[in-house]
Design a protein around this motif. Structure first.
Motif, PDB file in Angstrom:
ATOM      1  N   PHE A 158       1.067  -1.104   0.041  1.00  0.00           N
ATOM      2  CA  PHE A 158      -0.074  -0.087  -0.467  1.00  0.00           C
ATOM      3  C   PHE A 158       0.318   1.552   0.159  1.00  0.00           C
ATOM      4  CE2 PHE A 158      -3.248  -2.737   1.175  1.00  0.00           C
ATOM      5  CZ  PHE A 158      -4.497  -2.686   0.632  1.00  0.00           C
ATOM      6  N   PHE A 159       1.861   1.277   0.405  1.00  0.00           N
ATOM      7  CA  PHE A 159       2.931   2.525   0.945  1.00  0.00           C
ATOM      8  C   PHE A 159       3.044   2.538  -0.497  1.00  0.00           C
ATOM      9  CE2 PHE A 159       7.130   3.800   2.022  1.00  0.00           C
ATOM     10  CZ  PHE A 159       6.830   5.355   3.013  1.00  0.00           C
ATOM     11  N   THR A 160       3.992   1.712  -0.482  1.00  0.00           N
ATOM     12  CA  THR A 160       4.539   1.610  -2.321  1.00  0.00           C
ATOM     13  C   THR A 160       4.076   2.168  -3.491  1.00  0.00           C
ATOM     14  OG1 THR A 160       5.551  -0.651  -1.725  1.00  0.00           O
ATOM     15  CG2 THR A 160       6.239   0.728  -3.817  1.00  0.00           C
ATOM     16  N   LEU A 161       2.985   1.410  -3.108  1.00  0.00           N
ATOM     17  CA  LEU A 161       1.702   2.419  -3.912  1.00  0.00           C
ATOM     18  C   LEU A 161       0.877   3.635  -4.074  1.00  0.00           C
ATOM     19  CD1 LEU A 161      -1.043  -0.652  -4.387  1.00  0.00           C
ATOM     20  CD2 LEU A 161       0.072   0.251  -6.177  1.00  0.00           C
ATOM     21  N   ILE A 162       1.006   3.698  -3.181  1.00  0.00           N
ATOM     22  CA  ILE A 162       0.661   5.881  -2.814  1.00  0.00           C
ATOM     23  C   ILE A 162       1.819   6.479  -3.067  1.00  0.00           C
ATOM     24  CG2 ILE A 162       0.609   7.266  -0.247  1.00  0.00           C
ATOM     25  CD1 ILE A 162      -1.005   4.858   0.968  1.00  0.00           C
ATOM     26  N   LEU A 163       3.333   5.950  -2.661  1.00  0.00           N
ATOM     27  CA  LEU A 163       4.300   7.123  -3.670  1.00  0.00           C
ATOM     28  C   LEU A 163       4.469   6.289  -4.633  1.00  0.00           C
ATOM     29  CD1 LEU A 163       6.606   7.635  -1.345  1.00  0.00           C
ATOM     30  CD2 LEU A 163       8.571   5.662  -2.336  1.00  0.00           C
ATOM     31  N   VAL A 164       4.245   5.625  -5.042  1.00  0.00           N
ATOM     32  CA  VAL A 164       4.348   5.674  -7.214  1.00  0.00           C
ATOM     33  C   VAL A 164       3.224   6.971  -6.725  1.00  0.00           C
ATOM     34  CG1 VAL A 164       4.143   3.913  -8.775  1.00  0.00           C
ATOM     35  CG2 VAL A 164       5.608   3.467  -7.208  1.00  0.00           C
ATOM     36  N   GLN A 165       2.271   6.118  -7.095  1.00  0.00           N
ATOM     37  CA  GLN A 165       0.677   6.969  -7.198  1.00  0.00           C
ATOM     38  C   GLN A 165       1.831   8.542  -7.146  1.00  0.00           C
ATOM     39  OE1 GLN A 165      -1.776   5.572  -8.233  1.00  0.00           O
ATOM     40  NE2 GLN A 165      -2.916   7.250  -8.736  1.00  0.00           N
ATOM     41  N   SER A 166       1.957   8.978  -5.908  1.00  0.00           N
ATOM     42  CA  SER A 166       2.631  10.512  -5.667  1.00  0.00           C
ATOM     43  C   SER A 166       3.369  10.995  -6.642  1.00  0.00           C
ATOM     44  CB  SER A 166       3.063  10.515  -4.206  1.00  0.00           C
ATOM     45  OG  SER A 166       3.346  11.632  -3.780  1.00  0.00           O
ATOM     46  N   ILE A 167       4.797   9.888  -6.724  1.00  0.00           N
ATOM     47  CA  ILE A 167       5.737   9.578  -7.818  1.00  0.00           C
ATOM     48  C   ILE A 167       5.028  10.773  -9.217  1.00  0.00           C
ATOM     49  CG2 ILE A 167       7.552   9.501  -8.840  1.00  0.00           C
ATOM     50  CD1 ILE A 167       8.072   8.120  -6.576  1.00  0.00           C
ATOM     51  N   PHE A 168       4.129   9.520  -9.680  1.00  0.00           N
ATOM     52  CA  PHE A 168       3.428  10.055 -11.309  1.00  0.00           C
ATOM     53  C   PHE A 168       3.054  10.960 -10.907  1.00  0.00           C
ATOM     54  CE2 PHE A 168       6.203   5.991 -11.593  1.00  0.00           C
ATOM     55  CZ  PHE A 168       6.180   6.534 -12.741  1.00  0.00           C
ATOM     56  N   THR A 169       1.793  11.450 -10.063  1.00  0.00           N
ATOM     57  CA  THR A 169       0.638  12.837  -9.733  1.00  0.00           C
ATOM     58  C   THR A 169       1.659  14.138  -9.883  1.00  0.00           C
ATOM     59  OG1 THR A 169      -0.332  11.197  -9.015  1.00  0.00           O
ATOM     60  CG2 THR A 169      -1.031  12.820  -9.680  1.00  0.00           C
ATOM     61  N   GLY A 170       2.293  14.767 -10.607  1.00  0.00           N
ATOM     62  CA  GLY A 170       3.440  16.691  -9.373  1.00  0.00           C
ATOM     63  C   GLY A 170       2.057  17.745  -9.675  1.00  0.00           C
ATOM     64  N   SER A 171       1.260  17.023  -8.661  1.00  0.00           N
ATOM     65  CA  SER A 171       1.056  18.448  -8.890  1.00  0.00           C
ATOM     66  C   SER A 171       0.164  19.404  -7.801  1.00  0.00           C
ATOM     67  CB  SER A 171      -0.293  18.443  -8.896  1.00  0.00           C
ATOM     68  OG  SER A 171      -1.439  17.593  -8.409  1.00  0.00           O
ATOM     69  N   GLY A 172       0.793  20.499  -7.057  1.00  0.00           N
ATOM     70  CA  GLY A 172       0.643  21.013  -5.680  1.00  0.00           C
ATOM     71  C   GLY A 172       1.691  21.549  -5.155  1.00  0.00           C
ATOM     72  N   MET A 173       1.977  21.919  -4.207  1.00  0.00           N
ATOM     73  CA  MET A 173       3.358  21.924  -3.171  1.00  0.00           C
ATOM     74  C   MET A 173       4.295  20.772  -3.210  1.00  0.00           C
ATOM     75  SD  MET A 173       3.615  23.911  -0.045  1.00  0.00           S
ATOM     76  CE  MET A 173       2.962  22.288   0.912  1.00  0.00           C
ATOM     77  N   GLU A 174       5.733  21.511  -3.948  1.00  0.00           N
ATOM     78  CA  GLU A 174       6.637  19.847  -3.011  1.00  0.00           C
ATOM     79  C   GLU A 174       6.755  20.425  -2.114  1.00  0.00           C
ATOM     80  OE1 GLU A 174       9.893  21.032  -6.792  1.00  0.00           O
ATOM     81  OE2 GLU A 174      10.899  20.749  -5.237  1.00  0.00           O
ATOM     82  N   LEU A 175       7.204  18.742  -1.380  1.00  0.00           N
ATOM     83  CA  LEU A 175       7.542  18.494  -0.344  1.00  0.00           C
ATOM     84  C   LEU A 175       8.949  17.976  -0.986  1.00  0.00           C
ATOM     85  CD1 LEU A 175       3.938  16.847   0.008  1.00  0.00           C
ATOM     86  CD2 LEU A 175       4.624  18.939   1.571  1.00  0.00           C
ATOM     87  N   LEU A 176       9.292  17.097  -1.241  1.00  0.00           N
ATOM     88  CA  LEU A 176      10.684  16.609  -1.623  1.00  0.00           C
ATOM     89  C   LEU A 176      11.138  16.766  -3.187  1.00  0.00           C
ATOM     90  CD1 LEU A 176      12.705  14.963   0.322  1.00  0.00           C
ATOM     91  CD2 LEU A 176      11.266  12.524  -0.835  1.00  0.00           C
ATOM     92  N   SER A 177      12.181  16.629  -2.831  1.00  0.00           N
ATOM     93  CA  SER A 177      13.250  16.221  -4.281  1.00  0.00           C
ATOM     94  C   SER A 177      14.206  16.004  -4.383  1.00  0.00           C
ATOM     95  CB  SER A 177      12.585  17.786  -5.183  1.00  0.00           C
ATOM     96  OG  SER A 177      13.063  18.664  -4.431  1.00  0.00           O
TER      97      SER A 177
END
Lengths: 171, 244
Positions: B62-81
């Motif tokens: 689940f955690f990996t899925l959230i992370l992958v989803q988050s990486i490929f949806t680049g919108s909103g405020m940048e939190l980590l780069s």
């Protein structure tokens, strides 16, 4: 005894270590376990590859292990089948292959769950001779079986379960 | 009362819960649907604890899925780069959480179906005039799924008992090892299917459309009530979601 199931009470020790603290992988290097259904422990698409399976993952170079593979193929009467797909073999052949693959690790102890299931009398005799050979080489074993004759020929100690009670019989 | 619901009512309930999970893209609304799913699942009597325990074992997926989803949806405020490559964004995390909520709604609502037995499910589909071939396939799939899961588990144990510790292998070797689980499972499944078809033929089984059945399902008042409420609610949720 292999750590697959946790004991309801008491502990099982292997070389002084509580089995609950040991991984199945560590147990498997010391104890060889033959499942009642050999299909569960055949993973590859050729007989020879099956015997090389563990060594491939543990990083042993294939050349060093080849003579041992040939010896096992010979011992378990599988030489003529070494390039066959295991899933196409007869039940008896698959049973022998599963045991040969277990023996490739050189376990000091074997646990065999109903090893004679589906074997005809000739195949049973072959298996009996192989196991007697292993006993003579100092490999210990526990056999779970309904085949009284087979057990009698191999055992030093027989424990029967009758109506939920353990009955020990002298051999 | 809820525990004696007709299997067809349960199917409609599951559809009503999983439809917004797919269509709605609002985390608050999805959370509300998840809470309703959990409550209904408990009322209907499914073993939610056991299912949540199984899910907790795969939390890292689940955690990996959230992370992958988050990486490929680049919108909103940048939190980590890392350098110029953005890894986490506010919008990405919201999308990831939405994705997890959807998954949980589908899994938890599906647990409602586990409270009916396989025979009832087939009969429910039959009485809905679903072709017998299809309902029979569904029943076989339901019967074989737990066996398949047990077989995968046993094969993994068998591999470990050959002296291999998957945790101690390099990642590439571990992936290769997991590949070996699937050949015995796949071959044994095909073999089982072959045996099953021969056994059925030997007993003169045919999927004829005209069949009589000892078990005949009948809707009770509570079923009509639950179906009506569910359909009205789902229509209302979708109406408000799309028009307001």
């Amino acid at each position: 005894m292999t750590g697959i199931l946790e004991p309801e009470k008491g502990s099982v020790f292997l070389e002084g270590k509580d089995l609950s603290t040991v991984t199945p992988g560590q147990t498997g290097r010391k104890i060889g376990y033959l499942f009642q259904n050999p299909d569960l422990q055949i993973f590859t698409l050729s007989v020879k590859e099956e015997l090389l399976f563990t060594h491939r993952f543990l990083g042993d170079p294939s050349e060093d292990i080849e003579p041992e593979v040939d010896r096992m193929l010979e011992l378990f009467h599988l030489s003529s089948l070494k390039d066959q797909v295991p899933f196409n073999l007869s039940r008896g052949e698959r049973q022998r292959l599963a045991l040969a693959a277990v023996m490739m690790n050189g376990p000091g102890y074997l646990i065999l769950d109903e090893p004679t299931t589906g074997l005809d009398s000739i195949r049973k005799k072959i298996l009996l001779d192989i196991l007697k050979g292993q006993l003579e080489n100092g490999t210990g074993m526990s056999i779970i079986s309904h085949d009284h004759d087979f057990i009698r020929d191999l055992s030093h100690r027989i424990i029967e379960i009758d109506d939920g009670r353990l009955i020990e019989k002298d051999v | 009362m809820f525990k004696r619901l007709d299997v067809r009512t349960k199917i409609i309930l599951v559809l009503c819960l999983s439809t917004p999970a797919v269509l709605v893209q609002d985390p608050y609304m999805l959370t509300a649907v998840l809470i309703i799913s959990i409550l209904l699942s408990i009322f209907i009597g499914s073993d939610l604890k056991k299912i949540l325990r199984s899910l907790s074992r795969i939390w890292y997926i689940f955690f990996t899925l959230i992370l992958v989803q988050s990486i490929f949806t680049g919108s909103g405020m940048e939190l980590l780069s890392i350098g110029r490559f953005t890894i986490l964004t506010g919008g990405g995390i919201i999308k990831g959480v939405e994705f997890m909520l959807r998954l949980l709604i589908i899994i938890i609502s599906a647990t409602i179906m586990t409270t009916s037995n396989q025979r009832e499910i087939v009969q429910g589909l039959n009485q809905w005039k679903v072709p017998y071939e299809i309902s029979f396939m569904v029943s076989i799939a339901i019967r074989f799924l737990p066996m398949l899961a047990a077989e995968i588990k046993n094969t993994l144990i068998a591999i470990q008992l050959r002296g291999i510790d998957p945790q101690k292998l390099k990642f590439s070797k571990r992936i290769k090892l997991y590949r070996y689980i699937f050949s015995p499972v796949l071959i044994n499944t095909v073999k089982k299917a072959q045996k099953l078809s021969v056994a059925m033929e030997a007993r003169a089984f045919r999927a004829y459309p005209g069949r009589t059945s000892y078990l005949v399902l009948k809707f009770a008042r509570i079923d009509y009530f639950i179906i009506s409420i569910s359909l009205v609610l789902i229509a209302a949720i979708l109406f408000f979601y799309y028009y307001f």
